[in-house]
Design an enzyme around this catalytic site. Structure first.
Site, short mmCIF file in Angstrom:
data_model
loop_
_atom_site.label_atom_id
_atom_site.label_comp_id
_atom_site.label_asym_id
_atom_site.label_seq_id
_atom_site.Cartn_x
_atom_site.Cartn_y
_atom_site.Cartn_z
N LYS A 159 -11.31 -12.85 -8.26
CA LYS A 159 -11.73 -14.24 -8.05
C LYS A 159 -12.99 -14.36 -7.18
O LYS A 159 -13.13 -15.30 -6.39
CB LYS A 159 -10.59 -15.06 -7.43
N ASP A 195 0.99 -15.40 -4.47
CA ASP A 195 1.28 -16.82 -4.72
C ASP A 195 2.32 -17.03 -5.82
O ASP A 195 3.08 -17.99 -5.80
CB ASP A 195 0.00 -17.63 -5.00
C1 GLC Z 1 -5.65 -13.43 -9.35
C2 GLC Z 1 -5.02 -12.48 -8.33
C3 GLC Z 1 -3.51 -12.66 -8.32
C4 GLC Z 1 -3.14 -14.12 -8.13
C5 GLC Z 1 -3.84 -14.97 -9.18
C6 GLC Z 1 -3.55 -16.45 -9.01
O1 GLC Z 1 -5.27 -13.04 -10.62
O2 GLC Z 1 -5.37 -11.15 -8.62
O3 GLC Z 1 -2.93 -11.87 -7.30
O4 GLC Z 1 -1.76 -14.27 -8.22
O5 GLC Z 1 -5.23 -14.77 -9.11
O6 GLC Z 1 -3.98 -16.92 -7.78
#
Ligand code: GLC
Length: 486
Positions: A159, A195
């Site tokens: 991200k 999360d």
């Molecule tokens: C990205 C992260 C993951 C998280 C997701 C949603 O894919 O790698 O860990 O759960 O974003 O935030």
């Protein structure tokens, strides 16, 4: 339809995923899940299937301690600090949001964690809580190899985060070091969760059959409860459990090119322009960080071909990130008769000259992109449900795309229903703010276990006050818990 509209329709049909393509995606994803779970194939598998240390959902009150907990939530555009009070199966919380500036995202890990520690201080100071030693749950939404309930090593940033010196490190240790550098607050990190896990755990408090957590926000990912025999990477020393939450990290599905048959030239462009080319391929077709950018790439091409906006674009349209994902939700909320939001969006991005026919086409593209995203998520959810083979499961969802898009829930539900085995029933539920609240809950379970360990072994409590002046709050929690159980 006029000639231009017909051409646009044809050019963007590749965004519609037919049912046989979605079934192909389901079976590829099932293989990817199995590769991630197996010891032999895991090292080269893109979908990592990280076992967590969460083995049950806190569905009974006696499993956690009531009281006040801090929660941190880092993983998207913002960083949040929450104070959560657990009373029975009710959660009350106060939240502060702190923005993470681009410099922090691209700077050193030390600066990032110093900022986090500063935010915790500001949060506690505002509430006169600085002198208390607080138990804390940390939602850290990046791929991590869990080494304990309160220890997790970041494998790779996603991200757009790029902070140096964090990959390969235990992020709880980095947070503790930053807190120690300040020397003015004390917290005890009881748990670190993704999360998806937070979302699932938080929803499970009310929904007893909740066993899947899904995020469709800045990024995309899911976790689910897997039976222990299938998780070959699970630490075998622990013998008394039969299930564990697995953080799939399915955003990386397709990083070995298996999804290429479903990708378009615009997906390739967005990938190339991103901070991590070649990585998080599934996530790049589904999540908030990228959907607006795909629409922008399509509109740029259509402008160049003189099929929209009379062939005249704008600086913002030509600029990466110039079309926000939130615009898609706004445009698709419009009724055809007034195009209230669409008009405003066009004005905001310098396309005041857009015509009614342009509005129709922009809406068509937005809806093809969001429908494709919802259908891809359906393929993922149905694969997980088919894998678990439970007769009935609640899927807890959070994230901006799911929450704010006007039709995402419906699209997701309908397609999942088509793709899941007929004997499997499910429910898809919003778990609002689940990620932060879930971390506090996991911390509350850990605190309870800590107290029980203390009582049976005589060891020091993890959150026992060491050198701060006052420990009233924790003592209250401690006593309350003892009264309930013993
Ligand atoms: C990205 C992260 C993951 C998280 C997701 C949603 O894919 O790698 O860990 O759960 O974003 O935030």
């Amino acid at each position: 339809m006029d000639h231009c509209q017909k051409e646009i329709d044809l050019l963007t049909r590749c965004l519609i995923l037919a049912d046989d393509q979605l079934q192909q995606i389901q079976s590829l994803l099932m293989n990817s899940f199995n590769d991630g779970l197996k010891r032999e194939t895991n090292p080269v598998a893109p979908v990592k299937m990280f076992p967590t240390f969460v083995r049950e959902v806190p569905d009974e009150k006696n499993k956690y301690v009531e009281g006040k907990f801090l929660a941190l939530d880092l993983g998207g555009t913002n960083f949040r600090v929450l104070l959560i009070e657990l009373v029975g199966d009710e959660l009350h919380h106060e939240t502060e949001i702190y923005t993470i500036a681009d410099e922090l995202r691209n700077g050193t890990g030390e600066k990032l964690f110093d900022y986090i520690a500063e935010c915790i201080f500001l949060f506690l100071d505002k509430r006169n809580l600085v002198e208390f030693r607080m138990p804390l749950g940390f939602t850290f939404s990046f791929p991590c190899k869990q080494e304990g309930l309160n220890s997790a090593r970041l494998t790779t940033w996603t991200k757009g985060f790029k902070c140096t010196g964090v990959e390969g490190e235990d992020v709880v240790k980095l947070l503790r070091e930053a807190i120690d550098r300040r020397n003015d607050i004390e917290v005890e990190v009881m748990a670190i969760v993704n999360d998806t896990t937070g979302t699932m755990v938080s929803c499970a408090l009310q929904n007893k059959e909740c066993r899947v957590g899904l995020i469709v926000g800045t990024g995309t990912n899911a976790c689910y409860m897997e039976t222990i025999e299938n998780v070959e990477l699970y630490n075998e020393d622990i013998t008394d459990v039969n299930q564990v939450v697995v953080n799939t990290e399915l955003g990386a599905f397709g990083d070995n090119n298996v999804l290429n048959f479903a990708r378009t030239r615009w997906d390739h462009t967005v990938d190339q322009l991103s901070a991590e080319p070649g990585k998080q391929i599934f996530e790049k077709m589904v999540s908030g960080m990228y959907l607006g950018e795909i629409v922008r790439c399509i509109l740029c091409e259509l402008t160049q071909r003189r099929l929209v906006f009379g062939g005249k674009g704008s600086v913002q349209l030509m600029t990466p990130k110039g079309f926000k994902t939130a615009y898609i939700s706004a445009i698709e909320s419009d009724s055809k008769d007034d195009y209230l939001y669409t008009r405003q969006v066009m004005a905001e991005i310098g396309l005041r000259h857009a015509t009614q026919s342009d509005y129709d086409m922009v809406k068509l593209i937005c809806s093809r992109i969001s429908t494709r995203a919802a259908h891809l998520v359906s393929a993922a959810v149905s694969t997980i449900l088919n894998k678990m083979q439970r007769p009935y499961t609640t899927v807890a969802v959070d994230g901006s795309v799911y929450k704010f898009h006007p039709h995402f829930h419906q699209l997701l539900e309908e397609k999942t229903l088509q793709l899941v085995k007929p004997e499997i029933k499910f429910d898809i539920k919003l778990s609002e703010d689940g990620s932060g609240r879930g971390a506090a809950l996991v911390a509350a379970v850990a605190t309870k276990q800590d107290i029980q360990r203390k009582i049976s072994t005589g060891n020091r409590l993890a959150f026992e006050p060491v050198n701060r002046k006052n420990s009233r709050m924790e003592l209250k929690q401690f006593l309350k818990s003892c009264n309930e159980t013993f």
